[in-house]
Design a protein around this motif. Structure first.
Motif, PDB file in Angstrom:
ATOM      1  N   SER A  58     -20.824 -20.957  -0.020  1.00 11.65           N
ATOM      2  CA  SER A  58     -20.715 -22.230   0.693  1.00 11.65           C
ATOM      3  C   SER A  58     -19.775 -23.196  -0.018  1.00 11.65           C
ATOM      4  O   SER A  58     -19.531 -23.090  -1.221  1.00 11.65           O
ATOM      5  CB  SER A  58     -22.102 -22.883   0.833  1.00 11.65           C
ATOM      6  N   VAL A  59     -19.251 -24.139   0.785  1.00  9.86           N
ATOM      7  CA  VAL A  59     -18.401 -25.224   0.284  1.00  9.86           C
ATOM      8  C   VAL A  59     -18.993 -26.536   0.763  1.00  9.86           C
ATOM      9  O   VAL A  59     -19.275 -26.696   1.959  1.00  9.86           O
ATOM     10  CB  VAL A  59     -16.954 -25.098   0.806  1.00  9.86           C
ATOM     11  N   HIS A  60     -19.182 -27.474  -0.165  1.00  7.42           N
ATOM     12  CA  HIS A  60     -19.690 -28.802   0.185  1.00  7.42           C
ATOM     13  C   HIS A  60     -18.691 -29.863  -0.273  1.00  7.42           C
ATOM     14  O   HIS A  60     -18.147 -29.777  -1.380  1.00  7.42           O
ATOM     15  CB  HIS A  60     -21.054 -29.068  -0.469  1.00  7.42           C
ATOM     16  N   PHE A  61     -18.447 -30.847   0.588  1.00  3.04           N
ATOM     17  CA  PHE A  61     -17.563 -31.968   0.273  1.00  3.04           C
ATOM     18  C   PHE A  61     -18.325 -33.258   0.527  1.00  3.04           C
ATOM     19  O   PHE A  61     -18.796 -33.483   1.640  1.00  3.04           O
ATOM     20  CB  PHE A  61     -16.302 -31.901   1.141  1.00  3.04           C
ATOM     21  N   GLU A  62     -18.480 -34.061  -0.508  1.00  2.00           N
ATOM     22  CA  GLU A  62     -19.280 -35.282  -0.438  1.00  2.00           C
ATOM     23  C   GLU A  62     -20.677 -35.009   0.120  1.00  2.00           C
ATOM     24  O   GLU A  62     -21.206 -35.789   0.911  1.00  2.00           O
ATOM     25  CB  GLU A  62     -18.575 -36.353   0.395  1.00  2.00           C
ATOM     26  N   GLY A  63     -21.258 -33.886  -0.284  1.00  2.00           N
ATOM     27  CA  GLY A  63     -22.610 -33.541   0.132  1.00  2.00           C
ATOM     28  C   GLY A  63     -22.728 -32.894   1.494  1.00  2.00           C
ATOM     29  O   GLY A  63     -23.809 -32.464   1.891  1.00  2.00           O
ATOM     30  N   GLN A  64     -21.602 -32.796   2.216  1.00  2.00           N
ATOM     31  CA  GLN A  64     -21.604 -32.205   3.562  1.00  2.00           C
ATOM     32  C   GLN A  64     -21.179 -30.743   3.480  1.00  2.00           C
ATOM     33  O   GLN A  64     -20.174 -30.406   2.831  1.00  2.00           O
ATOM     34  CB  GLN A  64     -20.640 -32.972   4.466  1.00  2.00           C
ATOM     35  N   ASP A  65     -21.919 -29.867   4.150  1.00  2.00           N
ATOM     36  CA  ASP A  65     -21.560 -28.455   4.205  1.00  2.00           C
ATOM     37  C   ASP A  65     -20.366 -28.292   5.143  1.00  2.00           C
ATOM     38  O   ASP A  65     -20.464 -28.512   6.346  1.00  2.00           O
ATOM     39  CB  ASP A  65     -22.749 -27.626   4.706  1.00  2.00           C
ATOM     40  N   ILE A  66     -19.211 -27.924   4.562  1.00  2.00           N
ATOM     41  CA  ILE A  66     -17.992 -27.775   5.361  1.00  2.00           C
ATOM     42  C   ILE A  66     -17.546 -26.311   5.427  1.00  2.00           C
ATOM     43  O   ILE A  66     -16.409 -26.030   5.822  1.00  2.00           O
ATOM     44  CB  ILE A  66     -16.847 -28.650   4.809  1.00  2.00           C
ATOM     45  N   THR A  67     -18.438 -25.389   5.079  1.00  2.00           N
ATOM     46  CA  THR A  67     -18.078 -23.971   4.972  1.00  2.00           C
ATOM     47  C   THR A  67     -17.433 -23.446   6.243  1.00  2.00           C
ATOM     48  O   THR A  67     -16.498 -22.639   6.181  1.00  2.00           O
ATOM     49  CB  THR A  67     -19.324 -23.134   4.628  1.00  2.00           C
ATOM     50  N   ARG A  68     -17.930 -23.849   7.389  1.00  2.00           N
ATOM     51  CA  ARG A  68     -17.415 -23.338   8.669  1.00  2.00           C
ATOM     52  C   ARG A  68     -16.488 -24.331   9.366  1.00  2.00           C
ATOM     53  O   ARG A  68     -16.060 -24.086  10.497  1.00  2.00           O
ATOM     54  CB  ARG A  68     -18.586 -22.990   9.595  1.00  2.00           C
ATOM     55  N   LEU A  69     -16.160 -25.401   8.702  1.00  2.00           N
ATOM     56  CA  LEU A  69     -15.299 -26.421   9.307  1.00  2.00           C
ATOM     57  C   LEU A  69     -13.840 -25.963   9.275  1.00  2.00           C
ATOM     58  O   LEU A  69     -13.359 -25.493   8.243  1.00  2.00           O
ATOM     59  CB  LEU A  69     -15.446 -27.734   8.533  1.00  2.00           C
ATOM     60  N   PRO A  70     -13.108 -26.063  10.386  1.00  2.00           N
ATOM     61  CA  PRO A  70     -11.697 -25.653  10.373  1.00  2.00           C
ATOM     62  C   PRO A  70     -10.850 -26.568   9.484  1.00  2.00           C
ATOM     63  O   PRO A  70     -11.225 -27.701   9.180  1.00  2.00           O
ATOM     64  CB  PRO A  70     -11.287 -25.771  11.845  1.00  2.00           C
ATOM     65  N   ALA A  71      -9.698 -26.053   9.104  1.00  2.00           N
ATOM     66  CA  ALA A  71      -8.849 -26.751   8.129  1.00  2.00           C
ATOM     67  C   ALA A  71      -8.469 -28.156   8.594  1.00  2.00           C
ATOM     68  O   ALA A  71      -8.481 -29.103   7.797  1.00  2.00           O
ATOM     69  CB  ALA A  71      -7.598 -25.928   7.855  1.00  2.00           C
ATOM     70  N   HIS A  72      -8.126 -28.318   9.878  1.00  2.00           N
ATOM     71  CA  HIS A  72      -7.659 -29.635  10.327  1.00  2.00           C
ATOM     72  C   HIS A  72      -8.764 -30.684  10.248  1.00  2.00           C
ATOM     73  O   HIS A  72      -8.496 -31.874  10.027  1.00  2.00           O
ATOM     74  CB  HIS A  72      -7.081 -29.554  11.742  1.00  2.00           C
ATOM     75  N   LYS A  73     -10.013 -30.259  10.392  1.00  2.00           N
ATOM     76  CA  LYS A  73     -11.110 -31.212  10.261  1.00  2.00           C
ATOM     77  C   LYS A  73     -11.371 -31.557   8.799  1.00  2.00           C
ATOM     78  O   LYS A  73     -11.806 -32.670   8.481  1.00  2.00           O
ATOM     79  CB  LYS A  73     -12.370 -30.668  10.937  1.00  2.00           C
ATOM     80  N   ARG A  74     -11.090 -30.629   7.907  1.00  2.00           N
ATOM     81  CA  ARG A  74     -11.211 -30.942   6.477  1.00  2.00           C
ATOM     82  C   ARG A  74     -10.134 -31.943   6.057  1.00  2.00           C
ATOM     83  O   ARG A  74     -10.376 -32.804   5.208  1.00  2.00           O
ATOM     84  CB  ARG A  74     -11.121 -29.659   5.639  1.00  2.00           C
ATOM     85  N   VAL A  75      -8.950 -31.829   6.662  1.00  2.00           N
ATOM     86  CA  VAL A  75      -7.900 -32.819   6.412  1.00  2.00           C
ATOM     87  C   VAL A  75      -8.387 -34.210   6.811  1.00  2.00           C
ATOM     88  O   VAL A  75      -8.186 -35.196   6.093  1.00  2.00           O
ATOM     89  CB  VAL A  75      -6.612 -32.450   7.172  1.00  2.00           C
ATOM     90  N   CYS A  76      -9.057 -34.294   7.944  1.00  2.00           N
ATOM     91  CA  CYS A  76      -9.578 -35.580   8.422  1.00  2.00           C
ATOM     92  C   CYS A  76     -10.637 -36.159   7.475  1.00  2.00           C
ATOM     93  O   CYS A  76     -10.805 -37.375   7.394  1.00  2.00           O
ATOM     94  CB  CYS A  76     -10.147 -35.440   9.823  1.00  2.00           C
ATOM     95  N   LEU A  77     -11.346 -35.282   6.778  1.00  2.00           N
ATOM     96  CA  LEU A  77     -12.340 -35.739   5.802  1.00  2.00           C
ATOM     97  C   LEU A  77     -11.698 -36.239   4.511  1.00  2.00           C
ATOM     98  O   LEU A  77     -12.343 -36.906   3.713  1.00  2.00           O
ATOM     99  CB  LEU A  77     -13.321 -34.613   5.472  1.00  2.00           C
ATOM    100  N   GLY A  78     -10.420 -35.881   4.303  1.00  2.00           N
ATOM    101  CA  GLY A  78      -9.731 -36.370   3.111  1.00  2.00           C
ATOM    102  C   GLY A  78      -9.314 -35.300   2.128  1.00  2.00           C
ATOM    103  O   GLY A  78      -9.124 -35.576   0.940  1.00  2.00           O
ATOM    104  N   ILE A  79      -9.148 -34.063   2.606  1.00  2.00           N
ATOM    105  CA  ILE A  79      -8.678 -32.974   1.749  1.00  2.00           C
ATOM    106  C   ILE A  79      -7.239 -32.643   2.130  1.00  2.00           C
ATOM    107  O   ILE A  79      -6.962 -32.267   3.268  1.00  2.00           O
ATOM    108  CB  ILE A  79      -9.557 -31.715   1.896  1.00  2.00           C
ATOM    109  N   ALA A  80      -6.315 -32.784   1.175  1.00  2.00           N
ATOM    110  CA  ALA A  80      -4.912 -32.438   1.397  1.00  2.00           C
ATOM    111  C   ALA A  80      -4.538 -31.307   0.457  1.00  2.00           C
ATOM    112  O   ALA A  80      -4.888 -31.319  -0.722  1.00  2.00           O
ATOM    113  CB  ALA A  80      -4.011 -33.645   1.150  1.00  2.00           C
ATOM    114  N   TYR A  81      -3.797 -30.329   0.975  1.00  2.00           N
ATOM    115  CA  TYR A  81      -3.470 -29.125   0.218  1.00  2.00           C
ATOM    116  C   TYR A  81      -1.989 -28.825   0.349  1.00  2.00           C
ATOM    117  O   TYR A  81      -1.477 -28.709   1.461  1.00  2.00           O
ATOM    118  CB  TYR A  81      -4.313 -27.947   0.743  1.00  2.00           C
ATOM    119  N   THR A  82      -1.277 -28.714  -0.772  1.00  2.00           N
ATOM    120  CA  THR A  82       0.111 -28.264  -0.737  1.00  2.00           C
ATOM    121  C   THR A  82       0.153 -26.799  -1.115  1.00  2.00           C
ATOM    122  O   THR A  82      -0.514 -26.353  -2.038  1.00  2.00           O
ATOM    123  CB  THR A  82       1.006 -29.062  -1.703  1.00  2.00           C
TER     124      THR A  82
END
Length: 234
Positions: A58-82
């Protein structure tokens, strides 16, 4: 804890790329992720940012389980990846590339100034209207870094950002990270050990897809297991 993984694993057709990685990254830290080629570093961060689905864990971001969240929604949460391999739009100018990234997250009135500021901070202000495809590989790396931090992410993941940079550009990059660390948590995949030793608060070492060691740069430098596996001594 800003980011946590538990038991994160990924296999490809029987090849185990990452195995049961437990990883914690507190807010405000610059963390370096190092390891030999093929250690699983890019696979791990690809699961963190949503480009790859884990086989288990599993992957959690700010306490939220984002394991199944698509990449574009993780970007909206504040994760940027180069990316390890540059992903700029070659037929767009440097300005247009950064503006595309900025428009997703900033009010329209702020975009122009934010774009010019970002390109100035990475040293590309004199190439602002040059097509990205005409930039050197190192300058494309810098452009992609600008595209990452212009989004004002909570977590900025940089995959081999100094690859292809001249010494003077590496110095500018280190200054930039020291500025960004005031407001952004940074996960840095990096082979340049002088960059790691100077910038990282803590270092995580992967080897054969498993977490081999974790500690301060000095602790990692002195760790016999790390020296044997990665630093070439011991």
């Amino acid at each position: 804890m800003l980011l946590s993984t538990r038991g994160l694993s990924k296999h490809f057709d029987g090849l185990q790329a990452v195995t049961d990685v437990d990883f914690d990254l507190p807010e405000g830290e610059v963390r370096a992720l190092i390891g030999p080629n093929g250690a699983g570093k890019t696979t791990l961060v690809s699961m963190i940012c949503g480009r790859l689905a884990p086989s288990s864990g599993s992957v959690h971001f700010e306490g939220q389980d984002i394991t199944r969240l698509p990449a574009h929604k993780r970007v909206c949460l504040g994760i940027a990846y180069t990316f390890q391999i540059t992903s700029v739009f070659p037929r767009l100018t440097a300005r247009e590339n950064v503006a595309l990234a900025a428009r997703r997250h900033l009010p329209k009135a702020e975009v122009t100034d934010a774009v010019e500021n970002a390109l100035d901070r990475v040293g590309l202000q004199d190439r602002i209207d040059e097509d990205a495809g005409n930039l050197s590989y190192g300058h494309q790396r810098l452009l992609e870094t600008a595209m990452g931090f212009v989004q004002k992410p909570r977590l900025l993941i940089l995959d081999e950002p100094t690859q292809g940079l001249a010494d003077s550009e590496i110095e500018r990059f280190k200054s930039l990270i020291n500025e960004l660390r005031q407001t952004t948590t940074i996960l840095l995949i990096e082979h340049n050990m002088s960059v790691v030793m100077e910038l990282a608060d803590r270092v995580t070492v992967l080897n054969f897809g498993e977490c081999l060691a974790e500690g301060t740069p000095q602790e990692i430098h002195e760790n016999p297991k790390v020296q044997a596996a990665y630093l070439g001594t011991g």
